[in-house]
Write a protein that holds these residues in place. Sequence first.
Motif, PDB file in Angstrom:
ATOM      1  N   LEU A  47       0.820  -1.214   0.000  1.00 55.81           N
ATOM      2  CA  LEU A  47       0.000   0.000   0.000  1.00 55.81           C
ATOM      3  C   LEU A  47       0.854   1.264   0.000  1.00 55.81           C
ATOM      4  N   ALA A  52      -4.522   6.853  -4.005  1.00 57.31           N
ATOM      5  CA  ALA A  52      -5.868   6.564  -3.517  1.00 57.31           C
ATOM      6  C   ALA A  52      -6.707   6.017  -4.667  1.00 57.31           C
ATOM      7  N   MET A  67      -9.480  -2.016  -4.799  1.00 63.24           N
ATOM      8  CA  MET A  67      -8.986  -2.134  -3.431  1.00 63.24           C
ATOM      9  C   MET A  67      -9.302  -3.478  -2.797  1.00 63.24           C
ATOM     10  N   TYR A 161      -7.385   4.261   1.581  1.00 61.40           N
ATOM     11  CA  TYR A 161      -7.589   3.057   0.780  1.00 61.40           C
ATOM     12  C   TYR A 161      -8.870   2.291   1.116  1.00 61.40           C
TER      13      TYR A 161
END
Length: 638
Positions: A47, A52, A67, A161
Amino acid sequence: MSNVDRRTVIRGTAAAGAALAGTGLVRDPAAAARARRSRPLGPAQPLDGRPAPAFDYSRANKLPREMTGYWEKAFTIAGAARTAKVYISPETPIRSYYTVLAVPDGVDSTDFLRRTGWRDVADARGEGLFLLEPGAEGWGDAVTERGYLDAAMAFYQANSYFSIFGEHYLVGYGAGAGPLEAWAAAFPLRVISQVYLDSTGLPADYLGGIGPLEFDGRTEGSYTDVVFPDGFDLIRHDEVVLPTWHINPRRTASFSVSYWRRANDAEAHGRRDGVLGVVHEQRRGSQRWMTSYSGPISQVAVQDRPLSYWSPRTTRQIVAFLTFYSRYENFFAYGNQLVQRADYDRLDVEVRTMEVAGYAREYLVHVPDSARRRWGRRAPVVFVWPGNTQTDRVFFDSAQWWKVAEREGCIVVTVCEQYSASAISVSHRDSDVFFRQLREVMLREYDVDPTRFYSTGQSAGSAVTQNFALAKPEYFAAVASTSFAVAPSPAGTVEIDGVTYPSAKRPIPTYLIYGYGDLAFQEGDLWDDIDNRLDAWAAYHLGVNDLGLEDVDTRAGRRGGWKDRFRTWTWKDRSSDVPMVKLTNNLYRSHNNIPEETPLLWEFLRHYRHQVTRKGRVLRTFSPSGFQRRGDEVEIPS
């Protein structure tokens, strides 16, 4: 006891299996789990440095597809590299429930997710997992691991996230149990329920230092601090009820077990349960703040024999214990409530979607069995608008409207918002279009009474409800909402979804509940020297009813509720003596509503009915019995 039998929390493997299906997101969890097993989990993707996610408008109230999957976040703690993992199932909603797992020493996290069945649980329930991992030398003690726990949990609770419900389920394994339990003791308002396996527990001096700490009336952000009366007993950390299950605790964990029994106000003598071990139930006469609505539903269980980490059955039993509960309000102790989590399958809650203004939108429909028994084919309907960033699923549990529906037979339609500032958050939009489409669905597909449509909401959802009351009072028989007062602009207009409407200047039965520590523009009451939006709200509704402030039933307000926290004022129509404007100040909460307020809202709404003539005239009536007795309706002058 109140509302629920504690002995139904878990009943072996049957209840544990039911816990997988309890969200209502997946109707056949076993089939879903089998489908996932054939798909390798693969290595966790980083990550760090990842942008985003983009908006994914193809999914109603779901985290973006990009995601979903298996992720890793890196931390540097006191110069040492540490990691945590995140698993997001393909159907995880925005602000879903997550379980935080402290992985045992010497275990590969990927293998742990697969062999324990935690990944299958997440997939079946449409939820997420956050995995805390030991360092290179294994887990340290609770004190030395505090830096890692603080950093990892801060990321988990707020990042770009994914988004979470806001309250957490905790499960600690082996040496990871102590550090996780220490975090729970420090932040008990943020934990729904917890389970620890093979824990050495926490030392007495650590718990002795945290337990006496008190929660005061300070609030956060744009809220008003709560000022308690002289002699008021503040809540201590060791008075926050938190359902706890210790499995095969070491002898050194005796301090921890005693601490949680005290915090949960649990009985000294426990009962034997085949799965949980010895269960110490919260005392029936308990006066803990956090169960003032639900009654003594908490418990502390101790299972002396070990359960295998690697058995999916153990995982299912843990899930069944944890997910019986929900909780809301994670920073202000006097509004924090432990409640029973809604089981969508048992309640037959429908998770539905429709296209609204070109976007997929989710909503929940709950038709209780009591609706047909009580009302036949003409059940009343409550349209529920959650607060900003509160999805339908968040608010369904936090407000407990389903409990009112089960008891009173009303149908509850809970609206979900749409993506707003980011792809992992929601806010209200297209509310007028959405309501009109929902109204048609309810009239076409359900057995409803169109003369008894009501609206409620919290915060931004209260703004939606109250704006409808100003601009479109013909929509509803009555409205009742919490924590956001609105009034027409100086030009006499109202804005809904960016469209300006003139205020209708017509009466509609209206009720508002707000907190002493609420938004700053609602500070005080109607008789102080502060002139704010609360005063403007009252001035409008009293004015259209040809009433003045002096027409109140009692200037002091009528006190009621837990610890006399509610202070209520009522104004009645002069000719019919029907309540038309009602206001309650909850003296002991900040901005977020509490479930004890939900029955108050329904008690106001249930007495009203309305019809709109072909010429647009609104005819309203009031029934003292809530339409339980024939012939008791009173016409309200329009």
